[in-house]
Scaffold this motif. Structure first.
Motif, mmCIF file in Angstrom:
data_model
loop_
_atom_site.group_PDB
_atom_site.id
_atom_site.type_symbol
_atom_site.label_atom_id
_atom_site.label_comp_id
_atom_site.label_asym_id
_atom_site.label_seq_id
_atom_site.Cartn_x
_atom_site.Cartn_y
_atom_site.Cartn_z
ATOM 1 N N UNK A 102 20.683 33.339 47.421
ATOM 2 C CA UNK A 102 20.294 34.535 46.676
ATOM 3 C C UNK A 102 21.533 35.360 46.336
ATOM 4 N N UNK A 103 21.557 35.878 45.127
ATOM 5 C CA UNK A 103 22.695 36.681 44.671
ATOM 6 C C UNK A 103 22.647 38.059 45.302
ATOM 7 N N UNK A 104 23.783 38.533 45.773
ATOM 8 C CA UNK A 104 23.900 39.891 46.288
ATOM 9 C C UNK A 104 24.411 40.794 45.178
ATOM 10 N N UNK A 105 23.658 41.838 44.870
ATOM 11 C CA UNK A 105 24.052 42.746 43.797
ATOM 12 C C UNK A 105 24.905 43.876 44.338
ATOM 13 N N UNK A 106 25.861 44.318 43.569
ATOM 14 C CA UNK A 106 26.750 45.389 43.995
ATOM 15 C C UNK A 106 26.909 46.427 42.906
ATOM 16 N N UNK A 107 27.698 47.446 43.156
ATOM 17 C CA UNK A 107 27.894 48.507 42.173
ATOM 18 C C UNK A 107 28.715 48.020 40.987
ATOM 19 N N UNK A 108 28.576 48.669 39.815
ATOM 20 C CA UNK A 108 29.400 48.284 38.660
ATOM 21 C C UNK A 108 30.880 48.399 39.002
ATOM 22 N N UNK A 109 31.660 47.438 38.559
ATOM 23 C CA UNK A 109 33.090 47.422 38.872
ATOM 24 C C UNK A 109 33.819 46.679 37.764
ATOM 25 N N UNK A 110 34.934 47.233 37.320
ATOM 26 C CA UNK A 110 35.753 46.601 36.289
ATOM 27 C C UNK A 110 37.075 46.193 36.934
ATOM 28 N N UNK A 111 37.484 44.933 36.796
ATOM 29 C CA UNK A 111 38.719 44.492 37.451
ATOM 30 C C UNK A 111 39.961 45.123 36.832
ATOM 31 N N UNK A 112 40.905 45.495 37.684
ATOM 32 C CA UNK A 112 42.192 46.003 37.209
ATOM 33 C C UNK A 112 43.142 44.857 36.887
ATOM 34 N N UNK A 113 42.956 43.730 37.562
ATOM 35 C CA UNK A 113 43.740 42.522 37.304
ATOM 36 C C UNK A 113 43.040 41.330 37.946
ATOM 37 N N UNK A 114 43.374 40.157 37.456
ATOM 38 C CA UNK A 114 42.850 38.914 38.007
ATOM 39 C C UNK A 114 44.035 38.130 38.561
ATOM 40 N N UNK A 115 43.993 37.830 39.854
ATOM 41 C CA UNK A 115 45.075 37.071 40.475
ATOM 42 C C UNK A 115 44.524 35.728 40.945
ATOM 43 N N UNK A 116 45.105 34.658 40.451
ATOM 44 C CA UNK A 116 44.699 33.311 40.839
ATOM 45 C C UNK A 116 45.764 32.731 41.761
ATOM 46 N N UNK A 117 45.380 32.445 42.981
ATOM 47 C CA UNK A 117 46.295 31.887 43.976
ATOM 48 C C UNK A 117 46.065 30.377 44.065
ATOM 49 N N UNK A 118 47.153 29.620 44.102
ATOM 50 C CA UNK A 118 47.086 28.167 44.165
ATOM 51 C C UNK A 118 47.686 27.682 45.482
ATOM 52 N N UNK A 119 46.918 26.919 46.242
ATOM 53 C CA UNK A 119 47.434 26.382 47.499
ATOM 54 C C UNK A 119 48.410 25.245 47.197
ATOM 55 N N UNK A 120 49.492 25.103 47.960
ATOM 56 C CA UNK A 120 50.487 24.045 47.716
ATOM 57 C C UNK A 120 49.921 22.627 47.746
ATOM 58 N N UNK A 121 48.785 22.419 48.425
ATOM 59 C CA UNK A 121 48.192 21.084 48.463
ATOM 60 C C UNK A 121 47.590 20.674 47.120
ATOM 61 N N UNK A 122 47.398 21.642 46.227
ATOM 62 C CA UNK A 122 46.942 21.308 44.869
ATOM 63 C C UNK A 122 48.174 20.830 44.109
ATOM 64 N N UNK A 123 48.341 19.530 44.038
ATOM 65 C CA UNK A 123 49.566 18.967 43.465
ATOM 66 C C UNK A 123 49.475 18.717 41.968
ATOM 67 N N UNK A 124 48.274 18.467 41.445
ATOM 68 C CA UNK A 124 48.090 18.299 39.999
ATOM 69 C C UNK A 124 47.806 19.665 39.400
ATOM 70 N N UNK A 125 48.845 20.275 38.817
ATOM 71 C CA UNK A 125 48.755 21.682 38.417
ATOM 72 C C UNK A 125 48.856 21.916 36.921
ATOM 73 N N UNK A 126 48.658 20.876 36.164
ATOM 74 C CA UNK A 126 48.776 21.023 34.715
ATOM 75 C C UNK A 126 47.720 21.965 34.149
#
Length: 251
Positions: A31-55
């Motif tokens: 079941x989805x948990x609903x939360x208050x309205x929120x607008x992101x200030x930035x999106x940060x994508x973190x990549x673990x070193x074990x992900x070797x195919x990074x194209x």
């Protein structure tokens, strides 16, 4: 602060009946948990070193920058994923990974930064046999933390990978991340087009990458989506000059 599964973007598929955990249906989403309205200030994508195919990393950032108002960046995160995080012999507990992820990145970005961790190892949380991805709640509120495993969604690469394989992996990750972002803005009720839930990888590939028109208009008004899509790769180049995009050890 305790993390709990909010299941905003859980793609859970059950394997054979002999697998460690079994629930009544072949495919399940909590079941989805609903939360208050929120607008992101930035999106940060973190990549673990074990992900070797990074194209896929550069194209993924481009696609997100194309539609999102918030700047998007990507960087390595050499998070220690030891045996203490195991849920099964071959899978890590997504909840424990999320808690470690939160602790490792809590000093980065402000409270409105949305953070996504892409890792290679297979993940699960009870009662699912495995997950593609899961977004977590903090203290009962909608969260901006998402854990994604490429174990079952990355297109199988040839050496070197073809453009089509890279594009497929990018598209799969884009759909998962954009859905989590929108739901984390308090729009968990949106369920059509790219926001629709896929019961299988086939359905996930088949569903649109676009937003339904009314949903898009709402998200533009909310400040989540751009009114007009831009050249995402150009945005990435501009972001690098502003120090917003970091591909350390990714290129």
């Amino acid at each position: 602060m305790i993390l709990r599964t909010a299941a905003l973007n859980v793609y859970a598929l059950l394997v054979a009946a002999s697998a460690p955990f079994t629930v009544g249906s072949a495919i399940a989403e909590s079941e989805v948990t609903r939360g208050p309205p929120r607008v992101p200030s930035e999106i940060i994508i973190y990549i673990h070193p074990e992900v070797t195919d990074r194209d896929f990393v550069g194209p993924l950032v481009c696609e997100l920058e194309k539609v999102l108002v918030a700047p998007v960046s990507a960087k390595d995160l050499p998070l220690l994923l030891g045996s203490g995080l195991k849920a099964t012999q071959t899978q890590l507990d997504a909840t424990q990974v999320a808690d470690r992820f939160r602790q490792a990145t809590m000093a980065e970005g402000d409270s409105s930064a949305f953070k996504h961790f892409i890792m290679a190892q297979d993940i699960t949380v009870r009662p699912y046999n495995y997950l593609f991805a899961s977004t977590f709640g903090i203290d009962g509120e909608t969260s901006q933390l998402q854990i994604i495993s490429t174990a079952r969604i990355a297109s199988r690469y040839s050496k070197p990978p073809t453009a089509a394989q890279i594009a497929l992996t990018t598209q799969r990750l884009y759909k998962i991340i954009i859905r989590s972002i929108v739901q984390s803005t308090g729009n968990a009720s949106l369920s059509g087009c790219v926001m629709s839930f896929a019961n299988s990888i086939v359905e996930h590939d088949r569903k649109s990458s676009d937003f339904c028109s009314p949903d898009r208009a709402h998200l533009v008004h909310q400040g989540v989506l751009r009114e007009r899509e831009i050249d995402g790769c150009q945005a990435v180049a501009q972001g690098k000059s502003r120090g917003l995009v970091s591909f350390s050890r990714l290129e």
